[in-house]
Design a protein around this motif. Structure first.
Motif, PDB file in Angstrom:
ATOM      1  N   LYS A  77     106.530 -25.804  84.903  1.00 47.97           N
ATOM      2  CA  LYS A  77     105.581 -24.494  84.881  1.00 47.97           C
ATOM      3  C   LYS A  77     105.329 -24.112  83.563  1.00 47.97           C
ATOM      4  N   GLY A  78     105.982 -24.697  82.503  1.00 47.02           N
ATOM      5  CA  GLY A  78     105.988 -24.365  81.088  1.00 47.02           C
ATOM      6  C   GLY A  78     107.056 -23.528  80.514  1.00 47.02           C
ATOM      7  N   THR A  79     106.628 -22.951  79.256  1.00 45.58           N
ATOM      8  CA  THR A  79     107.612 -22.242  78.595  1.00 45.58           C
ATOM      9  C   THR A  79     106.975 -21.206  77.971  1.00 45.58           C
ATOM     10  N   HIS A  80     107.620 -20.307  77.074  1.00 48.84           N
ATOM     11  CA  HIS A  80     106.941 -19.244  76.231  1.00 48.84           C
ATOM     12  C   HIS A  80     105.845 -19.655  75.389  1.00 48.84           C
ATOM     13  N   LYS A  81     105.821 -21.096  75.323  1.00 46.26           N
ATOM     14  CA  LYS A  81     104.658 -21.688  74.365  1.00 46.26           C
ATOM     15  C   LYS A  81     103.759 -22.603  75.350  1.00 46.26           C
ATOM     16  N   THR A 133      99.864 -22.758  84.685  1.00 43.92           N
ATOM     17  CA  THR A 133     101.137 -23.380  85.185  1.00 43.92           C
ATOM     18  C   THR A 133     100.744 -24.719  84.997  1.00 43.92           C
ATOM     19  N   SER A 134      99.730 -25.411  84.958  1.00 41.47           N
ATOM     20  CA  SER A 134      99.249 -26.555  85.026  1.00 41.47           C
ATOM     21  C   SER A 134      99.099 -27.574  83.544  1.00 41.47           C
ATOM     22  N   GLU A 135      99.470 -26.529  82.630  1.00 36.02           N
ATOM     23  CA  GLU A 135      99.045 -27.157  81.270  1.00 36.02           C
ATOM     24  C   GLU A 135      99.939 -28.177  81.030  1.00 36.02           C
ATOM     25  N   PHE A 136     101.265 -28.155  81.676  1.00 36.26           N
ATOM     26  CA  PHE A 136     102.365 -29.207  81.204  1.00 36.26           C
ATOM     27  C   PHE A 136     101.641 -30.733  81.609  1.00 36.26           C
ATOM     28  N   ALA A 508      98.109 -21.940  72.791  1.00 36.99           N
ATOM     29  CA  ALA A 508      98.020 -22.394  71.224  1.00 36.99           C
ATOM     30  C   ALA A 508      98.716 -23.657  71.104  1.00 36.99           C
ATOM     31  N   TYR A 509     100.145 -23.886  71.878  1.00 35.40           N
ATOM     32  CA  TYR A 509     100.935 -24.894  72.002  1.00 35.40           C
ATOM     33  C   TYR A 509      99.811 -26.185  71.987  1.00 35.40           C
ATOM     34  N   ALA A 510      99.029 -26.140  73.167  1.00 35.37           N
ATOM     35  CA  ALA A 510      98.274 -27.225  73.524  1.00 35.37           C
ATOM     36  C   ALA A 510      97.367 -27.702  72.598  1.00 35.37           C
ATOM     37  N   GLU A 511      96.932 -26.801  71.717  1.00 29.02           N
ATOM     38  CA  GLU A 511      95.662 -27.293  70.654  1.00 29.02           C
ATOM     39  C   GLU A 511      96.825 -27.879  69.500  1.00 29.02           C
ATOM     40  N   TYR A 512      98.229 -27.311  69.544  1.00 26.39           N
ATOM     41  CA  TYR A 512      98.895 -27.964  68.583  1.00 26.39           C
ATOM     42  C   TYR A 512      99.138 -29.256  68.754  1.00 26.39           C
ATOM     43  N   LEU A 513      99.656 -29.491  69.861  1.00 26.14           N
ATOM     44  CA  LEU A 513     100.046 -30.980  70.391  1.00 26.14           C
ATOM     45  C   LEU A 513      98.782 -31.702  70.359  1.00 26.14           C
ATOM     46  N   LYS A 514      97.571 -31.536  70.732  1.00 22.53           N
ATOM     47  CA  LYS A 514      96.223 -32.243  70.713  1.00 22.53           C
ATOM     48  C   LYS A 514      96.052 -32.776  69.218  1.00 22.53           C
ATOM     49  N   SER A 793      92.148 -36.107  92.839  1.00 17.92           N
ATOM     50  CA  SER A 793      93.321 -36.153  93.507  1.00 17.92           C
ATOM     51  C   SER A 793      94.264 -36.690  92.557  1.00 17.92           C
ATOM     52  N   GLY A 794      94.078 -36.488  91.369  1.00 15.81           N
ATOM     53  CA  GLY A 794      94.906 -37.089  90.080  1.00 15.81           C
ATOM     54  C   GLY A 794      96.264 -36.584  89.906  1.00 15.81           C
ATOM     55  N   GLY A 795      97.166 -36.765  90.813  1.00 16.51           N
ATOM     56  CA  GLY A 795      98.497 -36.217  90.851  1.00 16.51           C
ATOM     57  C   GLY A 795      98.542 -34.669  90.717  1.00 16.51           C
ATOM     58  N   PHE A 796      99.288 -34.079  89.924  1.00 15.81           N
ATOM     59  CA  PHE A 796      99.289 -32.541  89.708  1.00 15.81           C
ATOM     60  C   PHE A 796      98.232 -31.815  89.118  1.00 15.81           C
ATOM     61  N   ASN A 797      97.277 -32.743  88.429  1.00 18.43           N
ATOM     62  CA  ASN A 797      96.188 -32.146  87.999  1.00 18.43           C
ATOM     63  C   ASN A 797      94.830 -32.177  88.826  1.00 18.43           C
ATOM     64  N   GLY A 798      94.779 -32.732  89.847  1.00 19.15           N
ATOM     65  CA  GLY A 798      93.690 -32.964  90.851  1.00 19.15           C
ATOM     66  C   GLY A 798      93.257 -31.780  91.428  1.00 19.15           C
TER      67      GLY A 798
END
Length: 963
Positions: A77-81, A133-136, A508-514, A793-798
């Motif tokens: 479900k993610g972190t503080h980032k 919560t789906s970002e990971f 902001a973390y997602a943008e950093y990772l990308k 229906s792609g796993g957790f993202n579908g």
């Protein structure tokens, strides 16, 4: 996410030679105590990454069972980032949720608990405004990651997925970041998903048998509890205790990072230090010790839980890594093994029992040696033998082990089998990962596996007798399972509102990772020229591919006929696996001869094909093929074995079909799709099974070999040589018949929305299927089909998982995909599934139908989907054992080159509009058939009929053939 019950059968792992670790293998520790295992393998198309934690259900407080498994769920479900859209605004609500759950756990007044549930839900809805919560899982998909999941067992928890080599830095950053300040979001909603997983297991009688068995085998130890936890503890959770569990056990010195696959270790090491070195050093608390369970007096425990009766005898064993562990496992293999040469295998092959076998259950603290048997079923009398009669047969063989009354050939057979299994295990990256994970979890020395071969070779008959007397002669318990229905807890749907998360927003973390740069994607394709195809005769082809790793060949004979055309072939094939050779070689003698040649021979059949599989040393190939040919052409089938096979079928239909939630669900689905052509209806009657004869089943095998044949050879010999060898030593025929396989059944055509309902008050979880007839399949549509399936229906993202599970907590499992046939110009179909509590069924149907009739559009997902499809295509590299068979399947579909290469341009040019158009043209507005089975007292059928039409009720008798 899954719960894993660990029964370590060490024959899987006690197989490793001194060449186990290549020079590239590296292991070390970071300054914070984190263990690192790096095993580069350039033959693997991608990398498997795992974070393993030496903490499982054994480490939970007795009053908070299920914590380890539930923690595994919420660590997605993610972190503080990660997933944090505005942590400062989210934090006060999160802190309040923690406080409210502590109050909830203390409250005893039902009215107060309901009020607190409402308050928790209100705070959860407020917190959800500031998080994704789906970002990971979205980030994993965006880097082309596959197989995202986790598992919890008694002794460990582990998190994993596969990812492309060039995404190593991103993966390391993401997986280390998830362990820094995790935020256990959607705690209330995810708890409902855990309940649905609990419900799913409760509908399988084997779950109740395991719980009853372990509660007695490990009485007084945490191992007596089920991994998922008790229903009472799940109903009374504390988020604060979950946080405490995480802070206690998820520390670097109690964790390992495992990387296996196509990467450079030296380049990885500084990245690992940078990323995982961030985890804070902490001390691990001392673990408590527990007393051994008292087996004095040889207690017996009985329970009515089974679909059929069984008996288990449990003896004290040893924990993983104990000096006696290898010998105990060897004893189990002498009793039963994959070669079917064991002492207990013999009484099964002879038809004295339906099944008998032995296994070792070794864990961190303790272990058990288990012997299990299913009594013989007398098809004439329609009854099973008594436990007493079964025990006499089984213990006669066990006593031979204790007395050292074992033939030398059997000991050598087991030794050879374990060494052979090592070679085969090393072909599989998943097995390498499992081995490294095991080394860490159980604190095994680095040479634990490399010393195994010499230890195996040194085993003597005296060693076996000494260990058998030490453990199997000691006190034991007996667990007798009788036919019966377990008691189940019917859970009530909570009155909580669904979570609504912000759409299209990222942290902001997602943008950093990308933004982390990656190298260009290398596009390496499968080469069809790796497989040499030779026409031996008309309609008889040989496909040859190289074995680059070891000296074990494999030969698969694939005949173009199966049970759809020859229904009796199912029973004939079963008998062939226990067949002798005419005139006077019995089944055990044949198994002995194969074992002397260090080989296996197995027969199997599907709806469409009959297979003979050979595996053995290349140097013995001719003799192995000759032995199999004699068995195939002159099988000696035994009447007692036929009675056992018929008994299995009869007892299964009479006792299993009417009680198994899975079989009833499948039978209902088959009925909706095929009506009287269902496999459960269009089959031999019990009378026909009962009156099967040896002669007609022998004839079935001969007739099966009259059809088109594809032979797949994997080994060291060149095509020209192996062609002549196999022509001389296999049962080949000229003038064989054309194959009609694969047989694609026509499905029922529905011109309007239809609802089937099978009432079943015995199940805890209802099953809901959604069926839509498809369109004429062409491989030109492959990319759009895959893109739609990943979107929907792609796993957790579908969409399905996101809406049904993540936002509305209606199911543990929710899927929906377009299924394609194995050949072109046959119809596809859409099939969806949701498993949920009966009182959630009506709402789940409403929501799923809304997805099908008015699919939500999220065009921002297109980049992730394209990346996923591209990496999935590029990493679809069949192992050398399966290469020729996979290539042949692709060619049958119409591909003349690697599908990844053929489709790559389409993937690169894919647009979201194509997914949308595919849905509108192929799915939307088509008649939907809804198929439901569950407790009619709890399912709101009025709501379903009001919203979706009249229900057609069916009963179980309609789903099965009249007997």
């Amino acid at each position: 996410m899954k719960k894993t019950t660990v029964l370590f059968l060490f024959s899987l792992f006690c197989l490793f030679s001194n060449s186990l670790f290549s020079q590239e293998f590296k292991t070390y520790k970071l300054d914070n105590g984190l263990t690192v295992y790096l095993w580069p393998d350039s033959n693997q198309p991608d990398v498997t990454g795992v974070v393993a934690v030496r903490a499982g259900s054994i480490d939970e407080p007795a009053e908070y069972t299920g914590l380890a498994h539930y923690l595994e769920h919420v660590l997605f479900k993610g972190t503080h980032k990660i997933g944090a859209l505005d942590w400062e605004k989210e934090k006060p609500h999160y802190d309040q949720i923690i406080k409210l759950y502590d109050e909830y756990a203390e409250a005893t007044d039902p009215a107060v608990r309901v009020e607190l549930e409402t308050k928790i839900n209100e705070e959860s809805l407020l917190a959800a405004q500031y998080a994704n919560t789906s970002e990971f899982s979205n980030l994993v998909e965006g880097m082309g990651g596959e197989g995202l999941n986790a598992g919890t067992s008694y002794d460990m928890t582990f998190y994993y997925n596969n990812f492309p080599t060039f995404q190593l830095e991103k993966w390391l950053d993401l997986y280390s970041e998830r362990m820094i300040n995790p935020i256990f979001r959607s705690f209330q909603a995810e708890l409902e998903n855990v309940f649905e997983e609990y419900n799913m297991y409760q509908d399988n009688n084997n779950t109740h048998i395991s719980q009853f068995l372990f509660s007695n085998l490990y009485k007084g130890h945490p191992y007596e509890r089920d991994i998922i936890g008790t229903s009472d503890d799940l109903k009374n959770p504390r988020l604060s205790k979950l946080i405490e569990f995480y802070n206690t056990w998820y520390v670097p010195s109690n964790m390992a990072l495992i990387l296996v696959g196509n990467f450079d270790a030296e380049s990885a090491k500084p990245l690992i230090e940078e990323k995982f070195g961030r985890l804070e050093t902490k001390e691990i608390p001392e673990r408590p010790s527990y007393p051994e369970t008292d087996f004095s007096g040889n207690p017996t425990h009985k329970a009515k839980l089974g679909y059929s009766p069984s008996v288990i005898w449990g003896y004290k064993g040893v924990p993983v890594g104990h000096q006696d562990e290898l010998l105990l496992d060897f004893c189990a293999s002498l009793l039963s093994n994959s070669m079917n040469t064991g002492l207990l295998d013999k009484v099964t092959l002879d038809g004295d029992v339906q099944y008998a076998g032995a296994s070792v259950d070794s864990r961190r603290d303790q272990g058990r040696f288990l012997i299990q048997a299913v009594p013989y079923y007398d098809a004439n009398q329609r009854r099973y033998d008594s436990d007493k009669a079964t025990e006499k047969i089984v213990m006669e063989q066990v006593n031979k082990l204790k007395a050292g009354d074992i033939e030398d050939w059997l000991i050598e057979s087991v030794k050879n089998a374990e060494l052979r299994n090592y070679e085969l295990t090393m072909e599989n990256p998943t097995s390498k990962v499992a081995m490294l994970r095991m080394m860490f979890i159980y604190n095994l020395p680095l040479d634990y596996f490399t010393k195994m071969p010499e230890k195996i070779k040194a085993i003597t008959k005296a060693d076996i007798q000494q260990i058998a007397k030490k453990y199997i002669d000691a006190g034991h318990l007996t667990v007798s399972i009788e036919v019966g229905t377990p008691k189940k807890n019917k859970l009530k749907k909570p009155d909580i509102k669904p979570i609504e998360q912000p759409k299209g927003k990222t942290s902001a973390y997602a943008e950093y990772l990308k933004a982390i740069p990656v190298k260009p994607v290398p596009e390496i394709y499968n080469d069809f020229a790796d497989v040499k195809t030779v026409n031996l005769y008309d309609k008889v082809k040989l496909h040859c591919s190289e074995n680059p790793m070891n000296d074990y060949f494999s030969v698969t004979l694939k005949y173009g006929v199966g049970t759809k055309k020859m229904p009796k072939l199912k029973y004939a094939t079963s008998l062939m696996n226990s067949a002798g050779i005419m005139p006077d070689m019995d089944a055990q003698s044949v198994r002995r001869e194969f074992s002397k040649l260090n080989a296996t021979c197995t027969y199997r059949v599907t709806d469409d094909y009959f297979y003979i599989n050979l595996l053995g040393l290349e140097s013995n190939l001719e003799e192995i093929c000759q032995l199999m040919t004699r068995q195939t052409l002159m099988p000696k089938l035994d009447e007692k074995q036929l009675n056992r096979v018929a008994g299995n079928e009869i007892s299964s239909r009479l006792m299993f079909e009417a009680k198994s939630a899975d079989i009833l669900g499948n039978a209902l689905l088959e009925y909706a799709l095929y009506e009287k052509e269902s496999d459960y209806i269009d089959r031999l009657t019990l009378e026909e099974v009962f009156y099967l004869t040896i002669s007609e089943l022998t004839g079935e095998i001969i007739r099966a070999t009259d059809y088109t044949l594809d032979i797949h050879y994997v080994g060291k010999r060149p095509a020209a040589e192996i062609t002549e060898v196999l022509k001389a030593n296999l049962p080949l025929k000229e003038g064989v018949k054309d194959s009609e396989s694969p047989v694609i059944q026509d499905r029922v055509k529905y011109d309007k929305q239809t609802i089937y309902f099978l009432p079943n008050s015995d199940v805890q979880q209802a099953k809901i299927y959604f069926y839509v007839e498809g369109f004429d399949y062409n491989i030109a549509d492959e990319v759009e089909i895959d893109a739609f399936n990943q979107y929907f229906s792609g796993g957790f993202n579908g969409l399905v998982m996101n809406e049904i599970r993540e936002n509305n907590s209606m199911a543990y499992t929710a899927v929906g995909y377009v299924s394609t046939p194995p050949v072109q110009n046959k119809n596809t179909y859409f099939l969806g599934y949701v498993g949920t509590q009966p009182d959630k069924v009506a709402d789940a149907v409403d929501l799923y139908m809304e997805l099908l009739k008015k699919m939500p559009l999220h065009p921002e997902r297109i980049d992730n989907i394209k990346t996923y499809l591209k990496q999935s295509a590029l990493t679809t590299k069949p192992t050398f054992r399966l290469k020729s068979q996979r290539f042949a399947d692709w060619e049958k579909l119409g591909y003349t080159d690697d599908p990844a290469k053929v489709n790559m341009e389409k993937i690169n040019n894919l647009t979201f509009e194509q997914i949308q158009n595919f849905y509108e043209q192929k799915i939307k507005d088509k008649p939907i058939t809804i198929i439901i089975t569950g407790d009619r007292k709890l399912i709101d059928t009025k709501q379903i009929e009001q919203n979706h039409g009249k229900i057609r009720r069916v009963n179980a008798k309609q789903l099965f053939s009249a007997e």
